[in-house]
Design an enzyme around this catalytic site. Structure first.
Site, PDB file in Angstrom:
ATOM      1  N   GLU A 150      25.816  28.164 -67.302  1.00 22.75           N
ATOM      2  CA  GLU A 150      25.938  27.335 -66.102  1.00 22.75           C
ATOM      3  C   GLU A 150      25.048  27.843 -64.974  1.00 22.75           C
ATOM      4  O   GLU A 150      24.440  27.053 -64.259  1.00 22.75           O
ATOM      5  CB  GLU A 150      27.397  27.262 -65.642  1.00 22.75           C
ATOM      6  CG  GLU A 150      28.309  26.468 -66.570  1.00 22.75           C
ATOM      7  CD  GLU A 150      27.911  25.003 -66.717  1.00 22.75           C
ATOM      8  OE1 GLU A 150      27.093  24.511 -65.916  1.00 22.75           O
ATOM      9  OE2 GLU A 150      28.405  24.348 -67.645  1.00 22.75           O
ATOM     10  N   CYS A 160      22.030   7.440 -69.641  1.00 23.24           N
ATOM     11  CA  CYS A 160      21.957   6.850 -68.305  1.00 23.24           C
ATOM     12  C   CYS A 160      21.063   7.709 -67.418  1.00 23.24           C
ATOM     13  O   CYS A 160      21.479   8.218 -66.374  1.00 23.24           O
ATOM     14  CB  CYS A 160      23.363   6.750 -67.732  1.00 23.24           C
ATOM     15  SG  CYS A 160      23.527   5.697 -66.273  1.00 23.24           S
TER      16      CYS A 160
END
Length: 257
Positions: free
Chosen positions: A4, A160
């Site tokens: 992360e 998307c």
DNA sequence: AATCCGTGGTA
DNA sequence: TTACCAAGGAT
């Protein structure tokens, strides 16, 4: 947690090899905390934003000092660590531990903006309304919420996308407000262009790269040769030292800290 | 809230 | 070629 940190503003493909090497070198927070910050900066390589390497090292140090060497699991403990903000705390708590948190990264924001709000792009910065909308959509069961977060992120990253969304491959096309409206163009305030050439960021990056790629200490004259504009170079050199990314190890020589 | 902080791939 | 921007955080 390591992934992360590395994925903050850096594409997955570029993170993968560095992440693998990093975990081989430092399998635990204690191992990383025992290393020098300079070793962390060097191992960070060219991922960009090298202050993240310092923050990850600082987080590992705090984990050893305050959490017995175990990465904390709660959002509150995670976000208290250096380099961990709302997104990273929620992502770790959700992905690693199946907790129920709203994970609002750039992909999730874009998917929600399109499917639920009918806008091509989300606001420039996270708004209260946006967060409330995301929270209202989040499944109640923690395990479902975690799956939801992964799904929205992947949907945003792989289908998307910003520039060329693959609506023909979208599993929720039939319920997308943006698609139903004919995919209207973003009508909000213009987004500020991100310049780079000639900036302090470029100068800092070049100076740090010279030291990072050198065997040992680097002479000031070598750094001076790496950037022509003297006042900018001096300012950036000073800021790199101030940030802890470089150390002055002699009257006119610099090294990683 | 706006700005700063690296790097490199893509259209 | 240039412009955009990528699993953000700190200030």
């Amino acid at each position: 947690m390591v992934s992360e940190f590395m994925l903050q503003q850096t594409p997955v493909a570029r993170v993968l090899p560095v992440h693998a090497t990093w975990l081989e070198t430092w399998p635990t927070p204690a191992a990383l905390a025992a290393a020098s910050t300079g070793d962390a900066v060097r191992a960070w390589g060219r991922l960009g934003y090298p202050r993240r390497a310092l923050r990850l090292h600082a987080a590992a140090t705090a984990i050893v000092a305050e959490h017995g060497g175990e990465v904390p699991r709660s959002y509150e403990d995670l976000i208290a660590l250096p380099g961990i903000g709302d997104y990273t705390a929620a992502a770790i708590a959700s992905f690693a531990h199946g907790q129920r948190h709203v994970v609002l990264d750039t992909n999730v924001r874009r998917v929600i903006a399109r499917v639920a709000a009918g806008q091509e792009l989300p606001p420039r910065s996270v708004t209260a309304a946006e967060r409330a909308l995301a929270a209202s959509l989040l499944p109640d069961a923690p395990a479902d919420a975690a799956t939801w977060n992964v799904g929205l992120m992947e949907l945003g990253a792989l289908v998307c996308s910003v520039a060329s969304p693959a609506c023909e491959r979208c599993p929720v096309l039939d319920r997308c407000a943006w698609a139903a409206a004919g995919r209207p163009a973003y009508d909000g305030p213009a987004r500020v262009a991100q310049t780079y050439a000639g900036t302090d960021r470029q100068c800092r990056g070049r100076l740090l790269a010279v030291v990072r790629d050198a065997e040992g200490p680097v002479a000031l004259s070598t750094l001076e040769a790496a950037w022509a504009i003297a006042d900018q170079r001096d300012r950036c050199l000073a800021s790199l030292v101030e940030d802890g990314l470089l150390a002055r190890v002699g009257p006119a020589s610099y090294a990683l800290p």
